[in-house]
Scaffold this motif. Structure first.
Motif, mmCIF file in Angstrom:
data_model
loop_
_atom_site.group_PDB
_atom_site.id
_atom_site.type_symbol
_atom_site.label_atom_id
_atom_site.label_comp_id
_atom_site.label_asym_id
_atom_site.label_seq_id
_atom_site.Cartn_x
_atom_site.Cartn_y
_atom_site.Cartn_z
ATOM 1 N N ARG A 261 30.780 27.196 40.779
ATOM 2 C CA ARG A 261 31.727 28.220 41.236
ATOM 3 C C ARG A 261 31.953 28.094 42.742
ATOM 4 N N THR A 262 30.891 27.770 43.464
ATOM 5 C CA THR A 262 30.996 27.585 44.916
ATOM 6 C C THR A 262 31.848 26.367 45.245
ATOM 7 N N ILE A 263 31.708 25.308 44.455
ATOM 8 C CA ILE A 263 32.540 24.110 44.639
ATOM 9 C C ILE A 263 34.001 24.443 44.365
ATOM 10 N N ALA A 264 34.232 25.254 43.329
ATOM 11 C CA ALA A 264 35.607 25.649 43.000
ATOM 12 C C ALA A 264 36.250 26.413 44.163
ATOM 13 N N ASP A 265 35.474 27.292 44.817
ATOM 14 C CA ASP A 265 35.977 28.002 46.000
ATOM 15 C C ASP A 265 36.320 27.016 47.117
ATOM 16 N N HIS A 266 35.466 26.036 47.299
ATOM 17 C CA HIS A 266 35.684 25.013 48.332
ATOM 18 C C HIS A 266 36.990 24.262 48.066
ATOM 19 N N GLN A 267 37.203 23.866 46.808
ATOM 20 C CA GLN A 267 38.431 23.142 46.448
ATOM 21 C C GLN A 267 39.664 24.021 46.627
ATOM 22 N N LEU A 268 39.519 25.315 46.315
ATOM 23 C CA LEU A 268 40.632 26.254 46.447
ATOM 24 C C LEU A 268 41.031 26.433 47.902
ATOM 25 N N LEU A 269 40.044 26.624 48.770
ATOM 26 C CA LEU A 269 40.320 26.927 50.174
ATOM 27 C C LEU A 269 40.612 25.680 51.004
ATOM 28 N N PHE A 270 39.998 24.559 50.610
ATOM 29 C CA PHE A 270 40.149 23.322 51.386
ATOM 30 C C PHE A 270 40.436 22.139 50.448
ATOM 31 N N PRO A 271 41.617 22.148 49.825
ATOM 32 C CA PRO A 271 41.942 21.106 48.844
ATOM 33 C C PRO A 271 41.974 19.699 49.422
ATOM 34 N N ASP A 272 42.128 19.574 50.740
ATOM 35 C CA ASP A 272 42.206 18.245 51.358
ATOM 36 C C ASP A 272 40.833 17.715 51.781
ATOM 37 N N LYS A 273 39.814 18.549 51.744
ATOM 38 C CA LYS A 273 38.470 18.098 52.109
ATOM 39 C C LYS A 273 37.823 17.376 50.930
ATOM 40 N N LYS A 274 37.169 16.271 51.205
ATOM 41 C CA LYS A 274 36.486 15.522 50.154
ATOM 42 C C LYS A 274 35.211 16.261 49.728
ATOM 43 N N ILE A 275 34.918 16.186 48.444
ATOM 44 C CA ILE A 275 33.691 16.768 47.907
ATOM 45 C C ILE A 275 32.575 15.739 48.043
ATOM 46 N N THR A 276 31.623 16.007 48.898
ATOM 47 C CA THR A 276 30.465 15.135 49.079
ATOM 48 C C THR A 276 29.198 15.974 48.945
ATOM 49 N N THR A 277 28.087 15.284 48.789
ATOM 50 C CA THR A 277 26.805 15.989 48.678
ATOM 51 C C THR A 277 26.529 16.810 49.928
ATOM 52 N N ASP A 278 26.720 16.203 51.097
ATOM 53 C CA ASP A 278 26.458 16.912 52.354
ATOM 54 C C ASP A 278 27.397 18.103 52.521
ATOM 55 N N GLU A 279 28.682 17.901 52.179
ATOM 56 C CA GLU A 279 29.672 18.964 52.348
ATOM 57 C C GLU A 279 29.315 20.179 51.490
ATOM 58 N N ILE A 280 28.980 19.948 50.225
ATOM 59 C CA ILE A 280 28.654 21.056 49.324
ATOM 60 C C ILE A 280 27.316 21.676 49.683
ATOM 61 N N HIS A 281 26.384 20.860 50.180
ATOM 62 C CA HIS A 281 25.097 21.397 50.632
ATOM 63 C C HIS A 281 25.309 22.396 51.771
ATOM 64 N N GLN A 282 26.173 22.052 52.721
ATOM 65 C CA GLN A 282 26.481 22.944 53.830
ATOM 66 C C GLN A 282 27.263 24.171 53.349
ATOM 67 N N TRP A 283 28.297 23.930 52.525
ATOM 68 C CA TRP A 283 29.183 25.007 52.071
ATOM 69 C C TRP A 283 28.427 26.041 51.228
ATOM 70 N N SER A 284 27.449 25.594 50.461
ATOM 71 C CA SER A 284 26.685 26.500 49.602
ATOM 72 C C SER A 284 25.553 27.188 50.350
ATOM 73 N N GLY A 285 25.489 26.978 51.660
ATOM 74 C CA GLY A 285 24.467 27.629 52.463
ATOM 75 C C GLY A 285 23.088 27.035 52.283
ATOM 76 N N LYS A 286 23.043 25.771 51.848
ATOM 77 C CA LYS A 286 21.772 25.076 51.620
ATOM 78 C C LYS A 286 20.882 25.847 50.646
ATOM 79 N N THR A 287 21.558 26.500 49.681
ATOM 80 C CA THR A 287 20.831 27.302 48.699
ATOM 81 C C THR A 287 19.941 26.441 47.824
#
Length: 304
Positions: A247-273
């Motif tokens: 769900r957090t990845i889906a929010d990332h894609q919605l808000l920043f469709p031009d940003k690439k989905i990477t492990t580091d990017e999602i780790h940061q975006w998810s608050g390192k949960t």
């Protein structure tokens, strides 16, 4: 034939509301969008038992004569089309001439004007395609706490206390789905626009948004991971990490469709949960890996 989904503009407003402090203007826009969508969902529930033998098209975004217009719901019967404009207004309002006001004296958009505009544009669009059909416009108010004073008798308005009687009228319609109506419905679906070019979302930047994984119950950020379970420190709710991170990845894609989905990017975006290793496994399981090594990123898998 076309179910209702959460509008993209509302999805963006929701995501931003959970991750930043909205301005008063954007906050009001968000609240109104939520109330409007809630009213449309209530309308869908109300209409659901009445649609046997008919065709329903929700959330149609159409264009005619360089004008974009959105229709809340169309009900196609054997003989005609009922065009519904759905409102979820709450509180007391009154009419003075052609103007609508709240009891505080604030002018609001006249929904009858919107209904008339949609009816005229839909009729023109159908006529352009060689389809001449009777269109019955209805402005329908779903909120039982709504009251309109000085309302004229003639306009096609269904008030909350008239819903039961109007339901009885629709029940008497013994329509059946015929090839003509199927053809019209498919034609309108083919004209539906995926995006509204006139939509205006609030401006936002990546750095100003709070990073984290949001609890779906209270919309606060998860703070604790116990093995594979996320625990909300605010409401005590729990959830397996996988749907939460997806769900957090889906929010990332919605808000920043031009940003690439990477492990580091999602780790940061998810608050390192959760750990990078866990995120990498989840991405490999649910997404298509593109490239390898340090430049690896992920895309949505195309269903075949």
């Amino acid at each position: 034939m076309k179910v209702r989904t959460v509008p993209e503009e509302l999805q963006i407003l929701r995501a931003l509301n959970y991750r930043k402090l909205l301005s008063n203007k954007d906050k009001n826009k968000y609240i109104n969008a939520e109330k409007g969508y809630e009213g449309e969902c209530k309308f869908d529930e109300w209409l659901s038992p009445l649609i046997s033998g008919k065709i329903v098209l929700n959330d149609l975004l159409l264009e005619y004569n360089n004008s974009i217009f959105q229709i809340d719901s169309l009900l196609l019967t054997t003989e005609n089309i009922i065009l519904f404009e759905v409102k979820n207004f709450e509180g007391d309002y009154y009419i003075n001439g052609s103007e609508w006001y709240s009891m505080k004296g604030k002018v609001i958009n006249n929904p009858l004007h919107q209904l008339h505009r949609n009816t005229v544009l839909l009729r023109g669009l159908l006529n352009e395609s060689g389809l001449k059909l009777q269109i019955e416009p209805q402005l329908i108010f779903m909120n039982p706490l709504f009251q309109l004073y000085q309302a004229p008798i003639e306009p096609p308005i269904i008030f909350p206390n008239q819903l039961i009687r109007y339901r009885a009228i629709l029940k008497k319609d013994r329509s059946f789905i015929n090839d003509k109506m199927k053809k019209i419905a498919k034609h309108l679906l083919s004209l539906h626009l995926d995006k509204n070019p006139n939509s205006r979302s609030p401006k936002y930047h990546y750095n100003e948004l709070q990073k984290g994984t949001i609890c779906p119950s209270c919309h606060q950020m998860y703070r604790e991971l116990t093995k594979t379970i996320l625990v909300c420190g605010s409401c005590g709710g729990t959830e397996h990490y996988e749907p939460a991170i997806l769900r957090t990845i889906a929010d990332h894609q919605l808000l920043f469709p031009d940003k690439k989905i990477t492990t580091d990017e999602i780790h940061q975006w998810s608050g390192k949960t959760v750990s990078k290793i866990t995120i990498r496994k989840l991405l490999n399981k649910n997404f298509k890996q593109v490239k390898c090594g340090p430049s690896t990123y992920y895309e949505i898998r195309v269903q075949t």
